[in-house]
Design an enzyme around this catalytic site. Sequence first.
Site, PDB file in Angstrom:
ATOM      1  CB  SER A   7      -1.161   0.039   1.072  1.00 55.29           C
ATOM      2  OG  SER A   7      -1.694   0.955   0.855  1.00 55.29           O
ATOM      3  CG  HIS A  16      -4.709  -2.178  -2.155  1.00 57.66           C
ATOM      4  ND1 HIS A  16      -5.125  -2.817  -0.867  1.00 57.66           N
ATOM      5  CD2 HIS A  16      -3.863  -0.633  -1.565  1.00 57.66           C
ATOM      6  CE1 HIS A  16      -4.451  -1.639   0.121  1.00 57.66           C
ATOM      7  NE2 HIS A  16      -3.747  -0.840  -0.386  1.00 57.66           N
TER       8      HIS A  16
END
Length: 209
Positions: A106, A131
Amino acid sequence: MYDPVSTAMNLVPMVVEQTSRGERAFDIFSRLLKERIIFLTGPVEDGMASLICAQLLFLESENPKKEIAMYINSPGGVVTAGLAIYDTMQYIKSPVSTVCMGMAASMGSLLLAAGAAGQRISLPNARIMVHQPSGGFRGQASDIERHAEDIIKTKRRLNEIYVKHCGRTYEEVERTLDRDHFMSADEAKAWGLVDHVYDSRDAAEAGAE
């Protein structure tokens, strides 16, 4: 409640140095900071971001031309905290090399990719995950709508940052980040998140020559 990060920090080893004035003790992270090494470990949140930014600014004030090494092992966290670190990395004059050990997921992966060009490294068994941002909101429908609009803007901005540092098209980035996308170190190199995968200090030093 058991907090493994707090427990680990309470067990930080001390390093004793001999000086002309006698012995001086440092915790291991402070000693490594003297060598211009910063550790970004654990969830990215506001408190951690303040400490990382302060270390970056301090090391720049010490020597704006000398490299700073940032070792990353993070599952990600708060987007605004991560962007505070990102902006500081880009703002200072000192080049920041990034090294992934363990995991950069992330916001951790974005900060890994944000290192100085040619100086983004992954250790061979590290995992990298990218993501799109996520969030949950409650309240009136109009407030939820505004939050949704803001997170879409944030998604676009994060995509643009990956485009800038990874050499991918916006469409490629958007497609890859649509769901949790895990990569090995070699896959992250192929995607443009890192420049090198090294398994030893000797290999890294040879690659820098």
